[in-house]
Design a protein around this motif. Structure first.
Motif, PDB file in Angstrom:
ATOM      1  N   GLU A 150       1.259 -53.986 -21.462  1.00 19.79           N
ATOM      2  CA  GLU A 150       1.323 -53.117 -20.388  1.00 19.79           C
ATOM      3  C   GLU A 150       1.065 -51.564 -20.458  1.00 19.79           C
ATOM      4  O   GLU A 150       2.523 -51.331 -21.337  1.00 19.79           O
ATOM      5  N   PRO A 151       1.003 -50.922 -19.059  1.00 23.56           N
ATOM      6  CA  PRO A 151       1.324 -49.512 -19.592  1.00 23.56           C
ATOM      7  C   PRO A 151       2.731 -49.282 -19.235  1.00 23.56           C
ATOM      8  O   PRO A 151       3.303 -50.224 -18.423  1.00 23.56           O
ATOM      9  N   ALA A 152       3.261 -47.905 -20.025  1.00 24.40           N
ATOM     10  CA  ALA A 152       4.989 -47.756 -20.156  1.00 24.40           C
ATOM     11  C   ALA A 152       5.317 -47.884 -18.050  1.00 24.40           C
ATOM     12  O   ALA A 152       6.245 -48.170 -17.846  1.00 24.40           O
ATOM     13  N   LEU A 153       3.842 -47.188 -17.167  1.00 23.81           N
ATOM     14  CA  LEU A 153       4.138 -46.917 -16.296  1.00 23.81           C
ATOM     15  C   LEU A 153       4.898 -48.363 -15.364  1.00 23.81           C
ATOM     16  O   LEU A 153       5.421 -48.774 -14.339  1.00 23.81           O
ATOM     17  N   VAL A 154       3.758 -49.059 -15.674  1.00 23.05           N
ATOM     18  CA  VAL A 154       4.362 -50.911 -15.033  1.00 23.05           C
ATOM     19  C   VAL A 154       5.646 -51.254 -16.003  1.00 23.05           C
ATOM     20  O   VAL A 154       6.372 -51.823 -14.841  1.00 23.05           O
ATOM     21  N   LEU A 155       5.866 -50.807 -16.999  1.00 29.47           N
ATOM     22  CA  LEU A 155       7.554 -51.307 -17.459  1.00 29.47           C
ATOM     23  C   LEU A 155       8.443 -50.409 -16.600  1.00 29.47           C
ATOM     24  O   LEU A 155       9.401 -51.045 -16.487  1.00 29.47           O
ATOM     25  N   THR A 156       8.250 -49.278 -16.644  1.00 29.81           N
ATOM     26  CA  THR A 156       9.470 -48.320 -16.159  1.00 29.81           C
ATOM     27  C   THR A 156       9.370 -48.955 -14.100  1.00 29.81           C
ATOM     28  O   THR A 156      10.291 -48.835 -13.361  1.00 29.81           O
ATOM     29  N   PRO A 184      12.523 -43.226 -12.203  1.00 31.39           N
ATOM     30  CA  PRO A 184      12.371 -42.121 -13.016  1.00 31.39           C
ATOM     31  C   PRO A 184      11.436 -41.665 -13.970  1.00 31.39           C
ATOM     32  O   PRO A 184      10.934 -42.775 -14.521  1.00 31.39           O
ATOM     33  N   GLY A 185      10.908 -40.517 -14.530  1.00 27.04           N
ATOM     34  CA  GLY A 185       9.517 -40.632 -15.061  1.00 27.04           C
ATOM     35  C   GLY A 185       8.130 -40.965 -14.438  1.00 27.04           C
ATOM     36  O   GLY A 185       7.290 -40.893 -15.681  1.00 27.04           O
ATOM     37  N   VAL A 186       8.288 -40.794 -13.233  1.00 28.91           N
ATOM     38  CA  VAL A 186       6.982 -41.278 -12.719  1.00 28.91           C
ATOM     39  C   VAL A 186       7.151 -39.923 -11.702  1.00 28.91           C
ATOM     40  O   VAL A 186       8.317 -39.947 -10.474  1.00 28.91           O
ATOM     41  N   ARG A 187       6.101 -39.076 -11.444  1.00 30.72           N
ATOM     42  CA  ARG A 187       5.830 -37.975 -10.447  1.00 30.72           C
ATOM     43  C   ARG A 187       6.156 -38.486  -9.401  1.00 30.72           C
ATOM     44  O   ARG A 187       6.642 -37.839  -8.433  1.00 30.72           O
ATOM     45  N   ALA A 188       4.801 -39.563  -9.105  1.00 26.50           N
ATOM     46  CA  ALA A 188       5.184 -40.166  -7.392  1.00 26.50           C
ATOM     47  C   ALA A 188       4.041 -41.286  -7.896  1.00 26.50           C
ATOM     48  O   ALA A 188       3.158 -40.750  -8.227  1.00 26.50           O
ATOM     49  N   ILE A 189       4.175 -42.150  -7.254  1.00 27.29           N
ATOM     50  CA  ILE A 189       3.252 -43.339  -6.614  1.00 27.29           C
ATOM     51  C   ILE A 189       3.366 -43.608  -5.294  1.00 27.29           C
ATOM     52  O   ILE A 189       4.403 -44.162  -4.839  1.00 27.29           O
ATOM     53  N   GLU A 190       2.284 -44.159  -5.091  1.00 25.51           N
ATOM     54  CA  GLU A 190       1.635 -45.158  -3.532  1.00 25.51           C
ATOM     55  C   GLU A 190       2.374 -46.148  -3.336  1.00 25.51           C
ATOM     56  O   GLU A 190       1.995 -47.462  -4.285  1.00 25.51           O
ATOM     57  N   CYS A 226       5.686 -50.741 -26.732  1.00 24.67           N
ATOM     58  CA  CYS A 226       4.546 -50.883 -25.363  1.00 24.67           C
ATOM     59  C   CYS A 226       3.351 -50.154 -26.726  1.00 24.67           C
ATOM     60  O   CYS A 226       3.175 -48.989 -26.833  1.00 24.67           O
ATOM     61  N   ASN A 227       1.852 -51.155 -25.630  1.00 26.40           N
ATOM     62  CA  ASN A 227       1.372 -51.054 -26.405  1.00 26.40           C
ATOM     63  C   ASN A 227       0.280 -49.569 -25.057  1.00 26.40           C
ATOM     64  O   ASN A 227      -0.921 -49.866 -23.876  1.00 26.40           O
ATOM     65  N   THR A 228       0.955 -48.984 -25.516  1.00 25.93           N
ATOM     66  CA  THR A 228       0.407 -47.285 -24.165  1.00 25.93           C
ATOM     67  C   THR A 228       0.361 -45.947 -25.501  1.00 25.93           C
ATOM     68  O   THR A 228       0.814 -46.386 -26.927  1.00 25.93           O
ATOM     69  N   VAL A 229      -0.231 -44.998 -25.177  1.00 28.66           N
ATOM     70  CA  VAL A 229      -0.201 -43.732 -26.132  1.00 28.66           C
ATOM     71  C   VAL A 229       0.457 -43.025 -25.447  1.00 28.66           C
ATOM     72  O   VAL A 229       0.652 -42.689 -23.827  1.00 28.66           O
ATOM     73  N   GLN A 230       1.611 -41.635 -26.212  1.00 28.10           N
ATOM     74  CA  GLN A 230       2.505 -41.135 -25.863  1.00 28.10           C
ATOM     75  C   GLN A 230       1.946 -40.165 -24.532  1.00 28.10           C
ATOM     76  O   GLN A 230       2.566 -40.336 -23.620  1.00 28.10           O
ATOM     77  N   GLU A 231       0.699 -39.460 -25.451  1.00 31.09           N
ATOM     78  CA  GLU A 231       0.259 -38.872 -24.963  1.00 31.09           C
ATOM     79  C   GLU A 231      -0.442 -39.083 -23.053  1.00 31.09           C
ATOM     80  O   GLU A 231      -0.663 -37.979 -22.269  1.00 31.09           O
ATOM     81  N   LEU A 232      -0.456 -40.343 -23.097  1.00 32.56           N
ATOM     82  CA  LEU A 232      -1.148 -40.248 -22.174  1.00 32.56           C
ATOM     83  C   LEU A 232       0.162 -40.642 -20.788  1.00 32.56           C
ATOM     84  O   LEU A 232      -0.445 -41.008 -19.569  1.00 32.56           O
ATOM     85  N   GLU A 233       1.072 -40.891 -21.068  1.00 33.72           N
ATOM     86  CA  GLU A 233       2.423 -41.554 -20.242  1.00 33.72           C
ATOM     87  C   GLU A 233       3.594 -40.871 -20.938  1.00 33.72           C
ATOM     88  O   GLU A 233       4.644 -41.794 -20.732  1.00 33.72           O
ATOM     89  N   LYS A 235       5.759 -38.709 -19.595  1.00 37.57           N
ATOM     90  CA  LYS A 235       6.527 -38.569 -18.932  1.00 37.57           C
ATOM     91  C   LYS A 235       7.547 -39.797 -19.033  1.00 37.57           C
ATOM     92  O   LYS A 235       9.315 -39.836 -18.779  1.00 37.57           O
ATOM     93  N   THR A 236       6.829 -41.006 -19.040  1.00 36.87           N
ATOM     94  CA  THR A 236       7.169 -42.270 -18.569  1.00 36.87           C
ATOM     95  C   THR A 236       8.172 -42.205 -19.319  1.00 36.87           C
ATOM     96  O   THR A 236       9.254 -43.365 -19.768  1.00 36.87           O
ATOM     97  N   ILE A 237       7.636 -42.827 -21.422  1.00 36.58           N
ATOM     98  CA  ILE A 237       8.236 -43.333 -22.052  1.00 36.58           C
ATOM     99  C   ILE A 237       9.185 -41.916 -22.183  1.00 36.58           C
ATOM    100  O   ILE A 237      10.411 -42.057 -22.979  1.00 36.58           O
ATOM    101  N   SER A 238       9.249 -40.831 -21.933  1.00 39.27           N
ATOM    102  CA  SER A 238      10.266 -40.393 -22.562  1.00 39.27           C
ATOM    103  C   SER A 238      12.117 -40.703 -21.451  1.00 39.27           C
ATOM    104  O   SER A 238      12.914 -41.014 -21.886  1.00 39.27           O
ATOM    105  N   ALA A 239      11.555 -40.748 -20.762  1.00 37.25           N
ATOM    106  CA  ALA A 239      12.686 -41.226 -19.439  1.00 37.25           C
ATOM    107  C   ALA A 239      13.213 -42.828 -20.067  1.00 37.25           C
ATOM    108  O   ALA A 239      14.219 -43.084 -20.051  1.00 37.25           O
TER     109      ALA A 239
END
Length: 491
Positions: A150-156, A184-190, A226-233, A235-239
Motif C-alpha cells: 500500500e502507499p507509504a503514508l498508510v505504512l507510516t 514524521p514525514g507527513v505534513r498534515a492529515i485530518e 513499498c509498492n509506491t513511487v519515491q517522488e509521490l511520497e 518525505k514519508t519514504i525519507s522519514a
C-alpha cells in the motif's frame, strides 16, 4: 553445487487477499528476472479459489507458464487453519483469528521443510501485515524483508501508532478531531482521512490485535520495500528510511502492463472487449469495488439510480457477495432492463485489460491501491468510494494531494442525485479536463520512476544489493560460529 549456493533464494508469502497476492506475484517475477530463485507460497484456500475460477491452470502450479520462460519460481501452498469450504468473507473475524494465531505454525513447518532446498533459502519476503516474520527469519537465519503493498503514508501512520495514541487521536475515550501534524514525514492529515481501523471506537478487535503486533514486528525487518513511487511520497519514504532501510520500488506491474501469465484472479473473468469496442473513445465509466470489501444494499441502489440519471455508458463489476454472501439480490427492480445497451454488468473481469481500453473515460473505485496505480498508468481519473481500511487514506492522496479524482459522497449518506452529478463532472466538462491534466502529470512521474535510471529501478537494484550483502554477512557469521563452536547447529 557451490555456484548454485551463491544464488539468492527468497521465500515469498503474501497476505491471503487478492489485492496482496497480485503485487507479490509481480514482484516474484521481477526478482526472478534478476536471477533470484523464488519459492512462492499461497494459502490452500487462495489457490483453490484461483484454480476454481481459472480451470486452464496447469496442474497445481500457477507459475508453470512463467517457468517455461526460464524463471526459477517454485510454488507451494499452506493451510491457513480453516477448511477449504469455510466462507472466509462471511466469517471475517474467525478467518483473521486463524491468521493471527494458527497460520504461523503452518508457515514454520513449510519453511523448515524447504529451507535446505537447492539453492538454500536465504531470504524471507513476507507481507507487512503478518505478525510472525521476525520470528521465522531469526529461526532459519533468513534476511527479513517486509513487503508493503500500500502507499507509504498508510505504512507510516501504522508505524507511528504509539504517537497517535499518545496525542489522543487513536484509542482514547474521546478521540481528538483536530489536524494531525506530528507524524514524521507527513505534513498534515485530518482524522477523517485515517484508515478505518484508526477511526474505530472498538480498538480491541482481531484486526486491531493483528495491526498492533504486525507494526511492532516490521520494526525488526532488515529491509522494507513499498509498492509506491519515491517522488509521490518523498518525505514519508525519507522519514521511514532514517529508521530502517525503506525503498519505494513501485508501481509493480506485469511486464508491459498486459494480462499476467500468472493466474491471480479468484473469480471467473468476463471478457468485456467486444462490448467496449462498440463504444466511443472515453465514453465508458468503469465501476469496481475490489475483491474483498462489502457495501450496503442502500448504497448499491443509490449508485444504480445515479448511473441511470447520469446517462453515461458503464461497465459495473458486481461480485455476487458485494453486499454479503447471503444477500445476492441487491439491484433495483428492472434496473438491467432500463440500462439496455449502455451498461454491462459482470461478476468479475481482468481490470488491466478493461481500464487500458480507449473507451474507458473514468473509474468509480473503492480506492484499493492496485486500482489507483493502474488507473494512473492508464490516465483514467477516479471517483472515490472508500469502504474500509487504507481506502480512506488512499482517497486523500487521490483527491487532496494529487487532484486526480473526486469524492463520490461529500455527506454522510450517498444519494442518487450526487452520484449522477459526480459521474457527469468526471466524464466531461471543465472539472473533467482539470483531472485529466493532473493525472497525466502523475502518470509521467510513474513512467520516469520505472526508467532504467529512474528512482524505482535504482531503489530496486539497491534493495537487491542490500539483500545480497546481508546474506553474505550472515553467511560469514554462521561460518565463523561453525568454526568456533562444535555445538553450534545451523538450521
Amino acid at each position: 553445487m557451490e555456484g548454485s549456493h551463491q544464488k539468492p533464494h527468497a521465500i515469498m508469502i503474501p497476505y491471503p487477499l487478492q489485492g496482496h497476492v497480485i503485487p507479490f506475484v509481480h514482484l516474484a517475477m521481477k526478482l526472478a528476472l534478476k536471477g533470484f530463485t523464488i519459492t512462492f507460497v499461497n494459502t490452500q484456500s487462495i489457490h483453490h479459489q484461483i484454480s476454481k475460477a481459472q480451470p486452464h491452470i496447469t496442474g497445481e502450479d500457477i507459475f508453470a507458464e512463467a517457468r517455461k520462460s526460464g524463471l526459477d519460481i517454485r510454488y507451494e501452498t499452506v493451510g491457513d487453519g480453516l477448511p477449504l469450504g469455510f466462507d472466509r468473507s462471511l466469517n471475517h473475524d474467525q478467518f483473521m483469528e486463524c491468521i493471527l494465531h494458527v497460520f504461523s505454525a503452518h508457515v514454520d513447518e513449510l519453511v523448515g521443510k524447504t529451507v535446505l532446498s537447492d539453492p538454500p533459502i536465504t531470504c524471507l519476503i513476507a507481507d507487512t501485515f503478518y505478525v510472525w516474520p521476525s520470528m521465522i527469519a531469526k529461526k532459519y537465519n533468513l534476511v527479513n524483508v517486509s513487503f508493503w503493498t500500500e502507499p507509504a503514508l498508510v505504512l507510516t501512520l501504522y508505524y507511528h501508532l504509539g504517537l497517535l495514541r499518545k496525542h489522543g487521536h487513536f484509542a482514547s475515550n474521546d478521540n481528538r478531531e483536530d489536524t494531525i501534524d506530528y507524524i514524521p514525514g507527513v505534513r498534515a492529515i485530518e482524522p477523517r482521512d485515517l484508515m478505518s481501523y484508526l477511526q474505530a471506537t472498538d480498538t480491541l478487535t482481531v484486526v486491531h490485535r493483528i495491526i498492533y503486533k504486525a507494526f511492532e514486528d516490521v520494526k525488526k525487518a532488515d529491509i522494507i520495500v513499498c509498492n509506491t513511487v519515491q517522488e509521490l511520497e518523498s518525505k514519508t519514504i525519507s522519514a521511514l528510511h532514517q529508521k530502517q532501510p525503506t525503498y519505494a520500488i513501485g508501481p509493480i506491474f506485469p511486464t508491459g502492463f498486459t494480462k499476467s501469465i500468472v493466474a491471480t484472479s479468484m473469480w471467473s473473468e468476463s471478457d468485456c472487449t467486444q462490448w467496449l469496442n462498440t463504444k466511443s473513445h472515453g465514453s465508458v465509466l468503469y465501476i469496481s469495488f475490489g475483491s474483498y470489501a462489502h457495501t450496503s444494499k442502500h448504497d448499491i441502489v443509490e449508485i444504480a439510480n445515479g448511473l441511470l440519471f447520469s446517462g453515461v455508458n458503464f461497465i459495473w463489476v458486481l461480485r455476487p457477495d458485494i453486499v454479503s454472501s447471503d444477500e445476492t439480490d441487491f439491484l433495483p427492480i428492472g434496473f438491467e432492463d432500463n440500462i439496455k445497451d449502455r451498461g454491462l454488468i459482470v461478476p468479475w473481469c481482468c481490470q488491466i485489460m478493461v481500464i487500458s481500453h480507449p473507451a474507458i473515460g473514468g473509474f468509480l473505485t473503492h480506492c484499493g491501491w492496485n486500482s489507483i496505480l493502474e488507473s494512473i498508468w492508464c490516465n483514467v481519473p477516479l471517483i472515490c468510494f472508500p469502504l474500509l481500511t487504507d481506502q480512506f487514506t488512499n482517497r486523500k492522496l487521490v483527491v487532496d494531494d494529487w487532484r486526480i479524482g473526486l469524492n463520490l459522497c461529500d455527506k454522510k449518506s450517498i444519494t442518487r442525485q450526487e452520484v449522477a452529478e459526480k459521474i457527469n463532472h468526471l466524464m466531461k466538462g471543465k472539472i473533467s479536463d482539470e483531472l485529466r491534466n493532473e493525472i497525466k502529470k502523475v502518470r509521467k512521474t510513474l513512467e520516469n520512476a520505472m526508467e532504467t535510471d529512474g528512482s524505482s529501478e535504482r531503489n530496486f537494484n539497491q534493495f537487491i544489493k542490500d539483500v545480497k550483502d546481508t546474506i553474505q554477512k550472515r553467511r560469514g557469521i554462521a561460518t565463523w560460529k561453525l568454526d568456533n563452536s562444535s555445538s553450534f547447529n545451523l538450521v
